[in-house]
Scaffold this motif. Structure first.
Motif, short mmCIF file in Angstrom:
data_model
loop_
_atom_site.label_atom_id
_atom_site.label_comp_id
_atom_site.label_asym_id
_atom_site.label_seq_id
_atom_site.Cartn_x
_atom_site.Cartn_y
_atom_site.Cartn_z
N SER A 141 0.67 -0.87 0.25
CA SER A 141 -0.29 -0.05 -0.03
C SER A 141 0.37 1.33 -0.66
O SER A 141 1.86 1.37 0.69
N SER A 142 0.01 2.10 -0.55
CA SER A 142 0.70 3.41 -0.50
C SER A 142 0.61 4.39 -0.08
O SER A 142 0.62 5.06 0.56
N LYS A 143 -0.28 3.80 1.12
CA LYS A 143 -1.41 4.15 1.70
C LYS A 143 -1.44 4.02 3.29
O LYS A 143 -1.22 5.22 4.38
N TYR A 144 -1.14 3.35 3.71
CA TYR A 144 -1.05 2.49 5.01
C TYR A 144 0.40 1.87 5.53
O TYR A 144 1.08 1.48 4.25
N LEU A 145 0.88 1.40 6.85
CA LEU A 145 1.69 1.02 7.10
C LEU A 145 2.08 -0.31 5.95
O LEU A 145 0.86 -1.15 6.65
N ASN A 146 3.31 -1.00 5.69
CA ASN A 146 2.92 -2.52 5.19
C ASN A 146 3.95 -3.07 6.13
O ASN A 146 5.02 -2.61 7.11
N VAL A 147 3.49 -4.63 6.33
CA VAL A 147 4.48 -5.01 7.16
C VAL A 147 4.93 -6.33 6.25
O VAL A 147 3.66 -6.85 5.42
N PHE A 148 5.75 -6.96 6.47
CA PHE A 148 5.71 -8.66 6.21
C PHE A 148 4.60 -9.48 6.95
O PHE A 148 3.94 -9.56 8.17
N SER A 149 4.16 -9.90 5.70
CA SER A 149 2.42 -10.31 5.88
C SER A 149 2.91 -11.86 5.56
O SER A 149 3.21 -12.47 4.89
N HIS A 150 2.11 -12.62 6.74
CA HIS A 150 1.77 -14.22 6.27
C HIS A 150 1.02 -14.59 4.93
O HIS A 150 1.95 -15.24 4.47
N TYR A 192 4.52 -8.26 1.70
CA TYR A 192 4.58 -6.85 1.75
C TYR A 192 3.58 -6.02 1.63
O TYR A 192 2.61 -5.85 1.07
N ALA A 193 2.27 -6.36 2.75
CA ALA A 193 1.06 -5.28 2.66
C ALA A 193 1.01 -5.27 4.27
O ALA A 193 1.29 -5.11 4.77
N PRO A 194 -0.25 -4.68 4.36
CA PRO A 194 -1.26 -3.48 5.18
C PRO A 194 -1.22 -5.20 6.22
O PRO A 194 -1.83 -6.34 5.69
N PRO A 195 -0.93 -4.71 7.72
CA PRO A 195 -1.51 -5.64 8.95
C PRO A 195 -2.59 -6.21 8.82
O PRO A 195 -2.92 -7.51 8.70
#
Length: 415
Positions: free
Chosen positions: A243-252, A282-285
């Motif tokens: 996302s360019s709008k929200y926080l991204n994290v390492f995602s399962h 890599y995506a919003p939580p």
């Protein structure tokens, strides 16, 4: 009988890492080791599970000790499945996740995944969570109750917080440090791929189910539903992008019931572990959160508990960040989290349909799918036939698929 090959040197290295002692004849002696097929069920769709038993002796005066490890290998002896896995890129990705990223993310944190002692080529060797008292929390329906989900969300919040802390301390993004680990392989952008073909065939099977659902088969809107349903499902290719709008994290990226194991006290889950890191992104939580709160739940459950569990996750994410001196508002404000829920809520339903039309098949049909011959046949030829048979003959399959399909149709197509 196992077909996995482990050298003496590899086994010695495992024992050394496990016990932090040199395995040699001047100290701990390696007496023997053996491999056998795991009895855990169901078996992995995209891997083979085995158990490694190692007998060591620390001192001549002491009794021998058994060390037990869980082994996951690529099914290299099953040509059709190995070809699918190689094109899908799942095993290579998982080895890299355990070898290169998770040891860094989990450093200084509570455990959220199984400890991996060896990750190389086509072999992963873990601590045996089953021997430690962990087990799956659901039956074949794939449903989890409130306590299990709250426990799972704690591990997920821990993992996401670890991702945020790691990036903040390194002043670099995980997608830049480990691009192959978070490269989208479940729903790739490429128009022609084995995953796109798999997705399209899955949507066709779900449309065939819609045609015979009592709620829709005689509806004047049936043709409209069948036209719009694939369009709704295709939204997932945009949902999973960073996302360019929200926080991204390492995602399962793969959070259905079988990828969560639980430990119990007085019959209540008190710990959970997340396993099978084959579809990481890599995506919003919220993508992970809404997935784990949708695939293993019903519409009725979500209407009663979704808000509470979402609030619980956000609170736990803040707690884990605070343990490292960070404030959650600096990364994800309550307003941003609420906005992301509204934006990505449908993602959980889409994933539910795509996962569940396969994962909750009756046992006898599941066995035919994961057999050597049935795997390729299902994905290319017999998906419609098998899914319709399950829907017509199995109440669990019928009720669960009807519940999630109806939710999508009524809330995102007809509404």
């Amino acid at each position: 009988m196992s077909s996995t090959k482990l050298s003496l040197t590899v086994v010695q290295d495992l024992c050394e890492r496990y016990s932090n002692q040199k395995i040699d004849y001047n100290g701990v002696e390696l007496l023997s080791y053996s491999l056998k097929k795991s009895n855990d069920a169901p078996a992995g769709y995209l891997g083979r599970h085995e158990v490694l038993s190692v007998i060591i002796q620390k001192k001549p005066s002491e009794a021998p000790q058994e060390l037990i490890f869980f082994i996951k290998t690529a099914p290299i002896d099953i040509a059709s499945r190995q070809k699918y896995i190689e094109e899908f890129g799942v095993f290579k990705k998982e080895v890299s996740v355990y070898a290169n990223l998770l040891p860094k993310l989990s450093k200084g944190q509570l455990d959220f995944s199984a400890r991996c002692y060896y990750a190389k080529d086509d072999i992963l060797v873990f601590e045996h969570l089953g021997e430690m008292g962990f087990r799956m929390g659901s039956d074949r329906s794939g449903l989890l109750d409130f306590d299990h989900l709250k426990c799972a969300l704690s591990s997920l919040a821990n993992m996401h917080a670890s991702s945020i802390v790691f990036e903040a301390k390194n002043q670099l993004k995980i997608c830049d440090m480990f691009p192959e680990i978070v490269k989208e392989n479940a729903y790739p952008a490429a128009a022609h791929s084995i995953r796109r073909e798999n997705f399209d065939n899955g949507v066709v099977a779900l449309c065939e189910i819609i045609k015979i659902m009592p709620e829709f088969k005689a509806s004047k809107h049936l043709d409209f539903i069948l036209k719009q349903f694939p369009r709704e499902m295709n939204k997932i290719f945009d949902f999973v992008k960073p996302s360019s709008k929200y926080l991204n994290v390492f995602s399962h990226g793969d959070l259905w019931a079988n990828n969560l194991l639980f430990k119990y006290e007085n019959n209540r889950p008190v710990q959970s572990r997340i396993v099978d890191f084959q579809l990481t992104r890599y995506a919003p939580p919220i993508l992970d959160v809404i997935t784990v709160l949708t695939i293993p739940t019903s519409r009725k459950f979500r209407s009663e508990h979704l808000d509470s569990l979402l609030a619980s996750y956000y609170s736990m994410l803040g707690y884990f960040l605070k343990q490292h001196g960070f404030q959650i508002n600096d990364f994800l404000t309550p307003q941003q989290f609420e906005e992301s829920i509204r934006e990505f809520k449908e993602h959980g339903l889409i994933e539910s349909c795509l996962f569940s039309h396969l994962t909750i098949l009756p046992t006898e049909l599941t066995e035919s799918v994961v057999s050597d011959e049935g795997f390729e046949d299902f994905f290319k030829n017999k998906r419609n036939e098998i899914c319709l048979k399950a829907f017509n003959t199995d109440e669990v399959y019928r009720s669960r698929l009807s519940d999630m399909i109806s939710d999508i149709v009524n809330n995102y197509i007809l509404n």
